[in-house]
Design a protein around this motif. Structure first.
Motif, PDB file in Angstrom:
ATOM      1  N   LEU A  32       0.858  -1.184   0.000  1.00 53.81           N
ATOM      2  CA  LEU A  32       0.000   0.000   0.000  1.00 53.81           C
ATOM      3  C   LEU A  32       0.891   1.229   0.000  1.00 53.81           C
ATOM      4  O   LEU A  32       1.829   1.337   0.802  1.00 53.81           O
ATOM      5  CB  LEU A  32      -0.890   0.016   1.242  1.00 53.81           C
ATOM      6  N   THR A  33       0.612   2.173  -0.883  1.00 54.64           N
ATOM      7  CA  THR A  33       1.345   3.437  -0.914  1.00 54.64           C
ATOM      8  C   THR A  33       0.450   4.528  -0.344  1.00 54.64           C
ATOM      9  O   THR A  33      -0.674   4.727  -0.815  1.00 54.64           O
ATOM     10  CB  THR A  33       1.764   3.800  -2.350  1.00 54.64           C
ATOM     11  N   LEU A  34       0.950   5.204   0.673  1.00 55.01           N
ATOM     12  CA  LEU A  34       0.165   6.226   1.358  1.00 55.01           C
ATOM     13  C   LEU A  34       0.418   7.611   0.790  1.00 55.01           C
ATOM     14  O   LEU A  34       1.318   7.815  -0.035  1.00 55.01           O
ATOM     15  CB  LEU A  34       0.486   6.205   2.856  1.00 55.01           C
ATOM     16  N   HIS A  35      -0.371   8.580   1.248  1.00 50.68           N
ATOM     17  CA  HIS A  35      -0.325   9.943   0.705  1.00 50.68           C
ATOM     18  C   HIS A  35       1.036  10.609   0.866  1.00 50.68           C
ATOM     19  O   HIS A  35       1.388  11.503   0.101  1.00 50.68           O
ATOM     20  CB  HIS A  35      -1.392  10.804   1.393  1.00 50.68           C
ATOM     21  N   ASP A  36       1.827  10.177   1.864  1.00 51.00           N
ATOM     22  CA  ASP A  36       3.134  10.793   2.092  1.00 51.00           C
ATOM     23  C   ASP A  36       4.274  10.005   1.462  1.00 51.00           C
ATOM     24  O   ASP A  36       5.443  10.301   1.695  1.00 51.00           O
ATOM     25  CB  ASP A  36       3.382  10.970   3.590  1.00 51.00           C
ATOM     26  N   GLY A  37       3.928   8.973   0.674  1.00 50.79           N
ATOM     27  CA  GLY A  37       4.950   8.165   0.014  1.00 50.79           C
ATOM     28  C   GLY A  37       5.367   6.933   0.784  1.00 50.79           C
ATOM     29  O   GLY A  37       6.124   6.111   0.271  1.00 50.79           O
ATOM     30  N   THR A  38       4.870   6.776   2.004  1.00 51.12           N
ATOM     31  CA  THR A  38       5.197   5.592   2.797  1.00 51.12           C
ATOM     32  C   THR A  38       4.617   4.333   2.143  1.00 51.12           C
ATOM     33  O   THR A  38       3.469   4.347   1.684  1.00 51.12           O
ATOM     34  CB  THR A  38       4.624   5.715   4.223  1.00 51.12           C
ATOM     35  N   ASN A  39       5.395   3.254   2.098  1.00 45.12           N
ATOM     36  CA  ASN A  39       4.924   1.967   1.594  1.00 45.12           C
ATOM     37  C   ASN A  39       4.720   1.010   2.766  1.00 45.12           C
ATOM     38  O   ASN A  39       5.580   0.891   3.645  1.00 45.12           O
ATOM     39  CB  ASN A  39       5.928   1.361   0.613  1.00 45.12           C
ATOM     40  N   VAL A  40       3.571   0.363   2.781  1.00 44.45           N
ATOM     41  CA  VAL A  40       3.221  -0.563   3.854  1.00 44.45           C
ATOM     42  C   VAL A  40       2.913  -1.918   3.235  1.00 44.45           C
ATOM     43  O   VAL A  40       2.131  -2.007   2.291  1.00 44.45           O
ATOM     44  CB  VAL A  40       1.987  -0.067   4.635  1.00 44.45           C
ATOM     45  N   LEU A  41       3.542  -2.971   3.767  1.00 40.03           N
ATOM     46  CA  LEU A  41       3.282  -4.327   3.292  1.00 40.03           C
ATOM     47  C   LEU A  41       2.237  -4.992   4.174  1.00 40.03           C
ATOM     48  O   LEU A  41       2.274  -4.873   5.403  1.00 40.03           O
ATOM     49  CB  LEU A  41       4.569  -5.154   3.296  1.00 40.03           C
ATOM     50  N   THR A  42       1.314  -5.706   3.553  1.00 42.88           N
ATOM     51  CA  THR A  42       0.278  -6.417   4.285  1.00 42.88           C
ATOM     52  C   THR A  42      -0.062  -7.706   3.561  1.00 42.88           C
ATOM     53  O   THR A  42       0.098  -7.803   2.337  1.00 42.88           O
ATOM     54  CB  THR A  42      -0.997  -5.542   4.427  1.00 42.88           C
ATOM     55  N   ASP A  43      -0.530  -8.695   4.309  1.00 40.13           N
ATOM     56  CA  ASP A  43      -0.960  -9.938   3.673  1.00 40.13           C
ATOM     57  C   ASP A  43      -2.474  -9.975   3.507  1.00 40.13           C
ATOM     58  O   ASP A  43      -3.051 -10.989   3.127  1.00 40.13           O
ATOM     59  CB  ASP A  43      -0.489 -11.153   4.473  1.00 40.13           C
ATOM     60  N   SER A  44      -3.133  -8.845   3.794  1.00 39.16           N
ATOM     61  CA  SER A  44      -4.586  -8.760   3.665  1.00 39.16           C
ATOM     62  C   SER A  44      -4.961  -8.034   2.380  1.00 39.16           C
ATOM     63  O   SER A  44      -4.269  -7.105   1.945  1.00 39.16           O
ATOM     64  CB  SER A  44      -5.181  -8.016   4.853  1.00 39.16           C
ATOM     65  N   ASP A  45      -6.076  -8.431   1.786  1.00 38.14           N
ATOM     66  CA  ASP A  45      -6.547  -7.788   0.558  1.00 38.14           C
ATOM     67  C   ASP A  45      -7.760  -6.884   0.824  1.00 38.14           C
ATOM     68  O   ASP A  45      -8.434  -6.463  -0.100  1.00 38.14           O
ATOM     69  CB  ASP A  45      -6.932  -8.869  -0.459  1.00 38.14           C
ATOM     70  N   GLU A  46      -8.021  -6.585   2.095  1.00 31.99           N
ATOM     71  CA  GLU A  46      -9.226  -5.822   2.438  1.00 31.99           C
ATOM     72  C   GLU A  46      -9.103  -4.323   2.182  1.00 31.99           C
ATOM     73  O   GLU A  46     -10.107  -3.610   2.147  1.00 31.99           O
ATOM     74  CB  GLU A  46      -9.586  -6.030   3.912  1.00 31.99           C
ATOM     75  N   TYR A  47      -7.882  -3.822   1.987  1.00 33.43           N
ATOM     76  CA  TYR A  47      -7.679  -2.386   1.855  1.00 33.43           C
ATOM     77  C   TYR A  47      -7.822  -1.942   0.402  1.00 33.43           C
ATOM     78  O   TYR A  47      -7.417  -2.644  -0.517  1.00 33.43           O
ATOM     79  CB  TYR A  47      -6.302  -1.993   2.384  1.00 33.43           C
ATOM     80  N   ARG A  48      -8.376  -0.739   0.215  1.00 35.75           N
ATOM     81  CA  ARG A  48      -8.621  -0.202  -1.119  1.00 35.75           C
ATOM     82  C   ARG A  48      -8.084   1.230  -1.211  1.00 35.75           C
ATOM     83  O   ARG A  48      -8.056   1.952  -0.206  1.00 35.75           O
ATOM     84  CB  ARG A  48     -10.127  -0.169  -1.427  1.00 35.75           C
ATOM     85  N   PRO A  49      -7.668   1.652  -2.412  1.00 34.13           N
ATOM     86  CA  PRO A  49      -7.317   3.067  -2.598  1.00 34.13           C
ATOM     87  C   PRO A  49      -8.471   3.960  -2.144  1.00 34.13           C
ATOM     88  O   PRO A  49      -9.645   3.633  -2.351  1.00 34.13           O
ATOM     89  CB  PRO A  49      -7.070   3.165  -4.105  1.00 34.13           C
ATOM     90  N   LYS A  50      -8.117   5.078  -1.510  1.00 29.02           N
ATOM     91  CA  LYS A  50      -9.021   6.068  -0.906  1.00 29.02           C
ATOM     92  C   LYS A  50      -9.432   5.697   0.513  1.00 29.02           C
ATOM     93  O   LYS A  50      -9.963   6.540   1.234  1.00 29.02           O
ATOM     94  CB  LYS A  50     -10.265   6.349  -1.756  1.00 29.02           C
TER      95      LYS A  50
END
Length: 232
Positions: free
Chosen positions: A134-152
């Motif tokens: 996941l790439t956040l608004h400040d450029g931070t990248n977060v790794l996750t094994d879940s597919d529940e997250y969506r852009p916005k």
């Protein structure tokens, strides 16, 4: 390359007076893009803790100022929306939050709240190994094994290990704040999401106690009530 920035041309989000002097400090490379405010501007112009860049450099050399849990030694380091600014020796903790007109302001929070920060998901992709990045608004990248997250959507990440500790979906009924545009700084609930055909921006209707407003969805961020300045 100049290290100065004309005050009249700084982004509208910067909390500086534009007509008192000609120049201010230019933000260095880092998160938040051109909207990032140099740390020295917050220390000098907003908090009044230093009078000059020299004093700011000295304070930073003592590792006494943390941004998102990390000691910073660059006075030009860009600070932006939802960053956590901490002064452990003073027992003072702040969250950067959009104020009226989208201007960035510091909201006092308690020490527990300073251990994590909010991020708006701007991108999502699969990476080797099967995890989702996941790439956040400040450029931070977060790794996750879940597919529940969506852009916005918005997530809260722990400042130490970058784990996701809370998730706020972008949907009707969600609490949001406008971070740019004419309604910057306003907080309300999503009333309706109007899908625009083609490549145009979707519109979002936001209801408030005293009415409401409409803006494009790029200008809103889903938040939790604890992120509106009512932590204490």
């Amino acid at each position: 390359m100049t290290k100065h920035q004309k005050r009249l041309s700084v982004p509208k989000s910067w909390p500086v007076e534009r007509k008192t002097e000609t120049f201010t400090v230019k933000a260095g490379a880092g998160p938040h893009g051109e909207d990032g405010v140099p740390l020295v501007v917050l220390l000098r112009d907003v908090l009044g803790y230093v009078d000059s860049r020299k004093e700011a450099r000295y304070a930073l050399s003592e590792d006494s100022i943390l941004i998102n849990g990390v000691a910073i030694n660059d006075e030009q380091r860009p600070i932006g929306m939802f960053d956590i600014v901490a002064f452990p020796a003073l027992e003072e903790y702040y969250r950067v939050f959009p104020d009226e007109g989208g201007r960035l302001a510091l909201t006092a929070i308690d020490e527990d709240a300073a251990g994590s920060r909010l991020g708006k998901i701007e991108g999502k992709q699969q990476v080797p190994g099967g995890d989702t990045q996941l790439t956040l608004h400040d450029g931070t990248n977060v790794l996750t094994d879940s597919d529940e997250y969506r852009p916005k959507d918005s997530i809260v990440i722990d400042n130490d290990d970058k784990s996701v500790v809370a998730h706020f979906p972008y949907e009707e009924g969600a609490l949001v704040t406008a971070v740019r545009g004419n309604h910057g700084g306003k907080v309300g609930e999503i009333d309706a999401i109007d899908i625009t055909p083609g490549s145009g921006s979707n519109n979002v209707g936001v209801s408030m106690d005293d009415g409401g407003f409409e803006t494009v969805e790029e200008y809103v961020v889903v938040i939790d009530e604890n992120f509106t300045g009512d932590d204490e």
